[in-house]
Every structure is written in C-alpha cells, then in structure tokens.
Design a protein around this motif. Structure first.
Motif, PDB file in Angstrom:
ATOM      1  N   UNK A  15       0.808  -0.931   0.104  1.00  0.00           N
ATOM      2  CA  UNK A  15       0.039  -0.082   0.006  1.00  0.00           C
ATOM      3  C   UNK A  15       0.891   1.381  -0.088  1.00  0.00           C
ATOM      4  N   UNK A  16       0.257   2.176  -0.519  1.00  0.00           N
ATOM      5  CA  UNK A  16       1.249   3.614  -0.811  1.00  0.00           C
ATOM      6  C   UNK A  16       0.399   4.562  -0.754  1.00  0.00           C
ATOM      7  N   UNK A  17       0.765   5.575   0.369  1.00  0.00           N
ATOM      8  CA  UNK A  17       0.031   6.598   0.616  1.00  0.00           C
ATOM      9  C   UNK A  17       0.542   7.971   0.047  1.00  0.00           C
ATOM     10  N   UNK A  18      -0.224   8.753  -0.214  1.00  0.00           N
ATOM     11  CA  UNK A  18      -0.060  10.350  -0.702  1.00  0.00           C
ATOM     12  C   UNK A  18       0.226  11.048   0.712  1.00  0.00           C
ATOM     13  N   UNK A  19       1.280  11.908   0.604  1.00  0.00           N
ATOM     14  CA  UNK A  19       1.439  12.840   1.947  1.00  0.00           C
ATOM     15  C   UNK A  19       0.348  13.483   2.228  1.00  0.00           C
ATOM     16  N   UNK A  20      -0.369  14.144   1.072  1.00  0.00           N
ATOM     17  CA  UNK A  20      -1.628  14.695   1.294  1.00  0.00           C
ATOM     18  C   UNK A  20      -2.772  13.865   1.982  1.00  0.00           C
ATOM     19  N   UNK A  21      -2.792  12.659   1.814  1.00  0.00           N
ATOM     20  CA  UNK A  21      -3.643  11.901   2.521  1.00  0.00           C
ATOM     21  C   UNK A  21      -3.620  11.741   3.972  1.00  0.00           C
ATOM     22  N   UNK A  22      -2.307  11.903   4.307  1.00  0.00           N
ATOM     23  CA  UNK A  22      -2.086  11.604   5.747  1.00  0.00           C
ATOM     24  C   UNK A  22      -2.863  11.734   7.013  1.00  0.00           C
ATOM     25  N   UNK A  23      -3.513  13.038   7.122  1.00  0.00           N
ATOM     26  CA  UNK A  23      -4.371  13.569   8.192  1.00  0.00           C
ATOM     27  C   UNK A  23      -5.787  12.781   7.927  1.00  0.00           C
ATOM     28  N   UNK A  24      -6.102  12.415   6.821  1.00  0.00           N
ATOM     29  CA  UNK A  24      -7.248  11.617   6.454  1.00  0.00           C
ATOM     30  C   UNK A  24      -7.249  10.159   6.908  1.00  0.00           C
TER      31      UNK A  24
END
Length: 102
Positions: A15-24
């Motif tokens: 799984x790969x996260x985007x930095x912008x999605x971190x808080x969500x």
C-alpha cells in the motif's frame, strides 16, 4: 508448472500513501498509532520494504491507498481499517490487475 508470461504467482502489493492523504488516513485507520510519526519515516520504510521484496525476487507493486476507496472497501467487507485489511486490499488489487483478460 510454468506460468504464463507476465503472470507471477509471487506478486504482492504494497500500500502506498500520498502525503496529502496523511491526516485523513490517520483519522480513518484503526491502527494509526502504529504508523511512523511522519510521512518521511513511513516513505523510507515503505521504499525499503519494496526494495527488499524486489531483491528477494518477488514482484512487488505499489498500490495507491485512497482513503475514500479503502474505507468503502472495508465497509463492504465488514473489516476494520487496519494493517490486515490494508494487506488484503493490496493483495486483491494486484490479483485483479494480473488476472488474465477475456
């Protein structure tokens, strides 16, 4: 038994996260407290895992984890949004991508 070209039975998804999605994601994930404190720490760990899998001869692919898509996927399956669900989600995405088309 030989496999068809392009069909690797040992393929795994990471799984790969985007930095912008971190808080969500932190608000969504049941085990958010177990994630690294910063995106940079998580990214270094994820890149290390991906590199190690590939060195071991495993076809590893990044699987983007969109918070909305993952949340709906978990609800549809009655799963808590945790590490086990993320792993299952990544596996299902990779399997679907590698399934032969008819």
């Amino acid at each position: 038994m030989p496999t068809k070209p392009g069909h690797d039975l040992r393929a795994v998804g990471v799984v790969w996260y985007r930095k912008a999605d971190g808080p969500r994601l932190r608000a969504l994930l049941a085990d958010a407290d177990e994630l690294p404190d910063t995106y940079a720490e998580w990214l270094a760990s994820a890149e290390g895992l991906l590199a190690q899998l590939r060195r071991d001869g495993i076809a590893a692919e990044r699987v983007p984890l969109d918070p909305d898509v993952f949340s709906a996927w978990c609800v549809a399956r009655g799963l808590a949004p945790d590490a086990q669900a993320r792993s299952r989600y990544a596996s299902e995405v990779v399997a679907a991508e590698r399934r032969p088309r008819r």
